[in-house]
Each structure stands twice: as C-alpha cells, then as structure tokens.
Design a protein around this motif. Structure first.
Motif, PDB file in Angstrom:
ATOM      1  N   ALA A  67      12.981   5.952  -2.887  1.00 52.36           N
ATOM      2  CA  ALA A  67      11.648   6.542  -2.748  1.00 52.36           C
ATOM      3  C   ALA A  67      10.650   5.512  -2.248  1.00 52.36           C
ATOM      4  CB  ALA A  67      11.177   7.113  -4.081  1.00 52.36           C
ATOM      5  N   GLY A  68       9.793   5.943  -1.349  1.00 50.37           N
ATOM      6  CA  GLY A  68       8.740   5.063  -0.849  1.00 50.37           C
ATOM      7  C   GLY A  68       7.543   5.879  -0.405  1.00 50.37           C
ATOM      8  N   HIS A  69       6.355   5.327  -0.587  1.00 49.33           N
ATOM      9  CA  HIS A  69       5.162   6.050  -0.144  1.00 49.33           C
ATOM     10  C   HIS A  69       4.818   5.674   1.296  1.00 49.33           C
ATOM     11  CE1 HIS A  69       2.394   2.564  -0.696  1.00 49.33           C
ATOM     12  NE2 HIS A  69       3.089   2.317  -1.801  1.00 49.33           N
ATOM     13  N   LEU A  70       4.311   6.660   2.024  1.00 49.74           N
ATOM     14  CA  LEU A  70       3.987   6.487   3.442  1.00 49.74           C
ATOM     15  C   LEU A  70       2.554   6.024   3.674  1.00 49.74           C
ATOM     16  CD1 LEU A  70       5.629   9.762   4.832  1.00 49.74           C
ATOM     17  CD2 LEU A  70       6.526   7.431   5.039  1.00 49.74           C
ATOM     18  N   ASP A  71       1.702   6.150   2.674  1.00 46.29           N
ATOM     19  CA  ASP A  71       0.291   5.828   2.886  1.00 46.29           C
ATOM     20  C   ASP A  71       0.010   4.358   2.648  1.00 46.29           C
ATOM     21  OD1 ASP A  71       0.836   6.289   0.111  1.00 46.29           O
ATOM     22  OD2 ASP A  71      -1.322   6.427  -0.283  1.00 46.29           O
ATOM     23  N   THR A  72      -1.125   3.925   3.157  1.00 45.24           N
ATOM     24  CA  THR A  72      -1.629   2.569   2.943  1.00 45.24           C
ATOM     25  C   THR A  72      -3.087   2.649   2.505  1.00 45.24           C
ATOM     26  OG1 THR A  72      -2.524   2.213   5.176  1.00 45.24           O
ATOM     27  CG2 THR A  72      -0.168   1.762   4.853  1.00 45.24           C
ATOM     28  N   VAL A  73      -3.595   1.518   2.055  1.00 44.72           N
ATOM     29  CA  VAL A  73      -5.031   1.394   1.868  1.00 44.72           C
ATOM     30  C   VAL A  73      -5.690   1.386   3.252  1.00 44.72           C
ATOM     31  CG1 VAL A  73      -4.821   0.175  -0.308  1.00 44.72           C
ATOM     32  CG2 VAL A  73      -4.898  -1.135   1.826  1.00 44.72           C
ATOM     33  N   PRO A  74      -7.020   1.537   3.338  1.00 45.25           N
ATOM     34  CA  PRO A  74      -7.660   1.489   4.661  1.00 45.25           C
ATOM     35  C   PRO A  74      -7.363   0.182   5.390  1.00 45.25           C
ATOM     36  CG  PRO A  74      -9.179   2.360   3.025  1.00 45.25           C
ATOM     37  CD  PRO A  74      -7.977   1.891   2.268  1.00 45.25           C
ATOM     38  N   ALA A  75      -7.102   0.299   6.687  1.00 46.70           N
ATOM     39  CA  ALA A  75      -6.820  -0.887   7.496  1.00 46.70           C
ATOM     40  C   ALA A  75      -8.036  -1.804   7.547  1.00 46.70           C
ATOM     41  CB  ALA A  75      -6.407  -0.465   8.902  1.00 46.70           C
ATOM     42  N   ALA A  76      -7.775  -3.095   7.735  1.00 48.67           N
ATOM     43  CA  ALA A  76      -8.842  -4.106   7.789  1.00 48.67           C
ATOM     44  C   ALA A  76      -8.677  -4.925   9.066  1.00 48.67           C
ATOM     45  CB  ALA A  76      -8.785  -4.999   6.549  1.00 48.67           C
ATOM     46  N   CYS A  91      -1.220  -4.084   8.309  1.00 43.60           N
ATOM     47  CA  CYS A  91      -1.495  -3.244   7.141  1.00 43.60           C
ATOM     48  C   CYS A  91      -0.253  -2.447   6.778  1.00 43.60           C
ATOM     49  CB  CYS A  91      -2.651  -2.305   7.465  1.00 43.60           C
ATOM     50  SG  CYS A  91      -3.136  -1.234   6.097  1.00 43.60           S
ATOM     51  N   GLY A  92       0.225  -2.605   5.562  1.00 41.69           N
ATOM     52  CA  GLY A  92       1.394  -1.880   5.095  1.00 41.69           C
ATOM     53  C   GLY A  92       2.697  -2.616   5.267  1.00 41.69           C
ATOM     54  N   THR A  93       2.683  -3.799   5.875  1.00 49.62           N
ATOM     55  CA  THR A  93       3.938  -4.532   6.033  1.00 49.62           C
ATOM     56  C   THR A  93       4.596  -4.775   4.677  1.00 49.62           C
ATOM     57  OG1 THR A  93       2.595  -6.553   6.116  1.00 49.62           O
ATOM     58  CG2 THR A  93       3.439  -5.705   8.223  1.00 49.62           C
ATOM     59  N   VAL A  94       3.768  -5.098   3.678  1.00 47.04           N
ATOM     60  CA  VAL A  94       4.274  -5.351   2.332  1.00 47.04           C
ATOM     61  C   VAL A  94       4.265  -4.063   1.507  1.00 47.04           C
ATOM     62  CG1 VAL A  94       3.694  -6.494   0.147  1.00 47.04           C
ATOM     63  CG2 VAL A  94       3.723  -7.803   2.272  1.00 47.04           C
ATOM     64  N   ASP A  95       3.178  -3.331   1.563  1.00 48.26           N
ATOM     65  CA  ASP A  95       2.976  -2.185   0.666  1.00 48.26           C
ATOM     66  C   ASP A  95       2.807  -0.898   1.468  1.00 48.26           C
ATOM     67  OD1 ASP A  95       2.589  -0.769  -1.644  1.00 48.26           O
ATOM     68  OD2 ASP A  95       0.543  -1.451  -1.969  1.00 48.26           O
ATOM     69  N   ASN A 327       1.839 -10.068  -4.078  1.00 49.75           N
ATOM     70  CA  ASN A 327       0.502 -10.668  -4.108  1.00 49.75           C
ATOM     71  C   ASN A 327      -0.228 -10.534  -2.773  1.00 49.75           C
ATOM     72  OD1 ASN A 327       0.730 -11.615  -6.803  1.00 49.75           O
ATOM     73  ND2 ASN A 327       1.955 -13.339  -6.093  1.00 49.75           N
ATOM     74  N   LEU A 328       0.506 -10.175  -1.702  1.00 47.16           N
ATOM     75  CA  LEU A 328      -0.115 -10.025  -0.385  1.00 47.16           C
ATOM     76  C   LEU A 328      -0.491  -8.579  -0.083  1.00 47.16           C
ATOM     77  CD1 LEU A 328       2.198 -12.393   1.707  1.00 47.16           C
ATOM     78  CD2 LEU A 328      -0.102 -12.871   0.848  1.00 47.16           C
ATOM     79  N   ALA A 329      -0.147  -7.658  -0.968  1.00 48.00           N
ATOM     80  CA  ALA A 329      -0.470  -6.250  -0.743  1.00 48.00           C
ATOM     81  C   ALA A 329      -1.982  -6.057  -0.686  1.00 48.00           C
ATOM     82  CB  ALA A 329       0.135  -5.396  -1.852  1.00 48.00           C
ATOM     83  N   HIS A 330      -2.417  -5.183   0.220  1.00 48.42           N
ATOM     84  CA  HIS A 330      -3.813  -4.759   0.361  1.00 48.42           C
ATOM     85  C   HIS A 330      -4.716  -5.827   0.969  1.00 48.42           C
ATOM     86  CE1 HIS A 330      -3.277  -1.596  -3.113  1.00 48.42           C
ATOM     87  NE2 HIS A 330      -2.316  -1.543  -2.199  1.00 48.42           N
ATOM     88  N   ARG A 331      -4.181  -6.966   1.317  1.00 49.06           N
ATOM     89  CA  ARG A 331      -5.018  -8.034   1.869  1.00 49.06           C
ATOM     90  C   ARG A 331      -5.206  -7.865   3.368  1.00 49.06           C
ATOM     91  NH1 ARG A 331      -3.888 -13.776  -0.859  1.00 49.06           N
ATOM     92  NH2 ARG A 331      -4.239 -14.368   1.313  1.00 49.06           N
ATOM     93  N   ARG A 332      -6.278  -8.456   3.877  1.00 49.34           N
ATOM     94  CA  ARG A 332      -6.514  -8.445   5.317  1.00 49.34           C
ATOM     95  C   ARG A 332      -5.395  -9.175   6.049  1.00 49.34           C
ATOM     96  NH1 ARG A 332     -11.074  -7.558   8.426  1.00 49.34           N
ATOM     97  NH2 ARG A 332     -12.292  -7.261   6.517  1.00 49.34           N
ATOM     98  N   ASP A 333      -4.853 -10.230   5.421  1.00 45.56           N
ATOM     99  CA  ASP A 333      -3.764 -10.995   6.038  1.00 45.56           C
ATOM    100  C   ASP A 333      -2.401 -10.570   5.493  1.00 45.56           C
ATOM    101  OD1 ASP A 333      -4.164 -12.026   3.511  1.00 45.56           O
ATOM    102  OD2 ASP A 333      -3.857 -14.117   4.093  1.00 45.56           O
ATOM    103  N   GLU A 334      -2.249  -9.298   5.140  1.00 46.18           N
ATOM    104  CA  GLU A 334      -0.976  -8.783   4.635  1.00 46.18           C
ATOM    105  C   GLU A 334       0.138  -9.092   5.636  1.00 46.18           C
ATOM    106  OE1 GLU A 334       0.925  -4.540   3.038  1.00 46.18           O
ATOM    107  OE2 GLU A 334      -1.197  -4.670   3.597  1.00 46.18           O
ATOM    108  N   ARG A 335       1.278  -9.564   5.113  1.00 44.28           N
ATOM    109  CA  ARG A 335       2.361 -10.001   6.000  1.00 44.28           C
ATOM    110  C   ARG A 335       3.655 -10.064   5.215  1.00 44.28           C
ATOM    111  NH1 ARG A 335      -0.803 -14.024   4.167  1.00 44.28           N
ATOM    112  NH2 ARG A 335       0.182 -15.946   3.378  1.00 44.28           N
ATOM    113  N   VAL A 336       4.785  -9.971   5.944  1.00 48.33           N
ATOM    114  CA  VAL A 336       6.095 -10.022   5.323  1.00 48.33           C
ATOM    115  C   VAL A 336       6.991 -10.944   6.134  1.00 48.33           C
ATOM    116  CG1 VAL A 336       6.959  -8.002   6.593  1.00 48.33           C
ATOM    117  CG2 VAL A 336       8.000  -8.632   4.412  1.00 48.33           C
ATOM    118  N   HIS A 337       7.823 -11.722   5.432  1.00 50.95           N
ATOM    119  CA  HIS A 337       8.829 -12.542   6.107  1.00 50.95           C
ATOM    120  C   HIS A 337       9.969 -11.621   6.512  1.00 50.95           C
ATOM    121  CE1 HIS A 337      11.866 -15.565   6.908  1.00 50.95           C
ATOM    122  NE2 HIS A 337      10.927 -16.512   6.831  1.00 50.95           N
TER     123      HIS A 337
END
Length: 354
Positions: A67-76, A91-95, A327-337
């Motif tokens: 299960a996973g959600h498709l939505d994100t917080v507002p983009a920044a 936005c959403g790479t992590v969450d 810890n990177l969820a919802h941040r302006r610099d959200e990112r994933v390795h």
C-alpha cells in the motif's frame, strides 16, 4: 504511459513529475490505473475515487498487500524532479513516490510469485484522517484489505519499521480567581497552578518496552500552554496540552488511564482531545517473519503513527518499508538516494518470488 517494467528510478521520477497534492490526485490515479491495466498480467484492477486497487487471485496460500499513498504535500518549487548523480530530488521522492514506484515495478516484473498480491494506491493521506482514502476503502471495499501481511511504502531508510506508536492528546486545565495584579493577593493565579503539572512532566520516567524484538520508548510532553487575560490581570484559567506517545501494547483507554495517574492528586481537570491507537508489529506471524528474514533482520520500531495502525486493527501484521530518509519528507530539498530504490526492489522481489 508510465513504464512499469523499466528502470524503477526513472519510474520514480515520472511519478514525481505528476503533481498530486492532496485532493488533486486524479491525473496520477489515471496514469497508475492505465499502467496497471496495460502492463501487468493476472491482476484485477478497480478504481475507488482517486485510489487504484489491483490484486491477483492465483489461489496462493498467502496474500501480501502493498500500500502507498499517491498524494503529496504542496510542492515547494521542487517539481519536476531533478537527478544529480546518485540523488533524485523532488516533491514526493521520499514521501512516498519512490515506494509507489517500487510496488508498481514489482507488480509488472515478478514472474514466479510466491504469494497472491494486492496493491492499494490511495489518496488524501497527507491531510485530515477523515479524508484518508484508505479509510474509505476500509468502509466501502473491506474485502480488498484482507491479507496475511501488509507493507506500507513509507520511507524508512531501508529498514523495516514495524508497528507504530499510539498517540493521545489531553488538555489539562487549572482554575483560579481573577483579580487586579496590583492586588494579586486577592486573586488565585491559575497559571501558577500549572507549575505542579510541569513538575510532574519534568520528572516523568518514560517506559521502554520490547515487542517482537522492537524497542518502543514512550514519551509524555507538554506541547502547548495557554493562559492570561491582560498584563494587569491575575488569570482565573490556564491550560497545558500534553501529548503521550505510547507503545502499541497499550490501548487508547489504557493510555488515558496512565496519563490520569501521572497527574493524580493535582487540582486540575483532564480532557481528552485526540487519540489514535498504535499497531503491534506482529513479526511472529509467518508471513511477517519471512519478510524480516528477506530483509536480513534489518528491523526496528516505528516511532510515530502511520496507516499500519489501520491494518493492525483488522488483525493484519503490518510494517513500514520504503526508500528514503523520513527526516527529508515534506522538505523543500526532499530527495532520495537512488540506490535505496533499487535495494528495495531487490529485497521485495526476493520475498515475493518463489
């Protein structure tokens, strides 16, 4: 069309590039639905609002739900995605579009499944609980949530995070007598009475408990203080809001009883304003134990509340597992390795295949 059989990193980027702020998931739901219908074999696919559900019915002895959600917080200003070496930004790479991409890729690429598989991609997780698409599915399509184990693709830095804490909020109120501050002895200061409440909180010894090899530490904290009328008035009312994060071996009722015991004997009133039950990890269940084994024993307790609680309430062992640092969820610099994306695919592919 989304390419489910190709590179899951590219699939993550493609999902990120589809803006999907909560309540605006129709386009990404359309894309996910079309891709599942066109690129998977043996799946029944249905739509529920802006949620997309798919499942196999091969008669396997066990069923795993992803299960996973498709939505994100507002983009920044962080859409579209951007690749910088081994890091994917957006936005959403992590969450939690990396987790969604892992699940979609697995649905299209597993050739010899060891379990029947259900996929649930739902809407409105990032806003109020009453709007959560998973709750709507539980009410309207409960048969789709039956499984031997559920995996939520929330970011966990590559660990399996089992169960989740419960949460309880109460407002503790004191009362007094209003007076002019120039004649303070004629009044009874309600704010001063909060000192005894804060003393109890400062001296509180948090409990730690081990459940299925996961250590949960509780916490009781003041999160807000209210009081005061004016700069020259002794206040006759004051309050402190207290949040209790409790281990999942307590019910909400037991948590409230414990909080009341902490403040027993004080001249206060206690009102519960919010609560959500925790989720036991259930790692002793065979399907969940096999998942932990596939992950090489990389398991720890989940601190915070997630939708695994919904599955625990249904008697289904559930874990959080997905790429990305939470810890990177919802941040302006959200990112994933990107290495975490491929590692999650490899681990779950081994678990879900014969």
């Amino acid at each position: 069309m989304l390419d489910l059989r190709g590179d899951p990193i590219a699939l993550t980027a493609a999902l990120v590039d589809i803006a999907s702020e909560s309540r605006h998931e129709s386009r990404i739901a359309d894309e996910v639905e079309n891709a599942l219908r066109g690129q998977t074999s043996g799946f029944e696919v249905i739509r529920s609002g802006n949620a997309v559900l798919a499942r196999t019915n091969r008669g396997m002895p066990t069923r795993v739900l992803l299960a996973g959600h498709l939505d994100t917080v507002p983009a920044a200003d962080n859409v579209p995605s951007r690749r910088d070496g081994e890091i994917l930004h957006g936005c959403g790479t992590v969450d939690m579009k990396a987790g969604d991409a892992v699940f979609l890729h697995l649905a299209a690429s597993i050739c010899e499944p060891a379990h029947d598989l259900t996929l649930v991609f739902y809407d409105c997780e990032e806003i109020e609980a009453s709007a959560n698409g998973l709750g709507r599915i539980e009410r309207e399509l409960p048969d789709w949530l039956r499984a031997d184990v559920a995996v939520l693709g929330e970011p966990t830095d590559g660990f399996i995070e089992a169960g989740c804490q419960g949460t309880l909020r109460v407002v503790i109120r004191t009362s007094g007598t209003r007076a002019h501050s120039a004649r303070s002895w004629l009044g009874d200061n309600a704010i001063h009475k909060l000192a005894s409440v804060l003393d109890r909180l400062a001296g509180y010894q948090a409990r730690s408990v081990d459940i299925d090899g996961c250590g949960y530490r509780e916490g009781l904290s003041a999160v807000r203080i209210d009081g005061g009328v004016a700069g020259n008035v002794i206040p006759d009312a004051a309050s402190v809001t207290v949040n209790f994060r409790f281990a999942p071996d307590r019910s909400v009722e037991q948590a409230l009883t414990h909080v009341c015991e902490v403040f027993d004997g004080l001249d206060v009133t206690i009102e519960q304003t919010d609560s959500a039950a925790g989720a036991l990890p259930g790692l002793s269940q065979p399907a969940a134990a096999a998942l932990v084994e596939a992950a090489g024993g990389q398991v720890r307790a989940k601190y915070g509340w997630t939708d695994v609680s919904r599955f625990a309430a249904l008697g289904i062992p559930a874990v959080n597992y997905g790429p990305g640092d939470p810890n990177l969820a919802h941040r302006r610099d959200e990112r994933v390795h990107v290495g975490q994306i491929t590692a999650a695919v490899d681990m779950l592919h081994a678990y879900l295949s014969r």
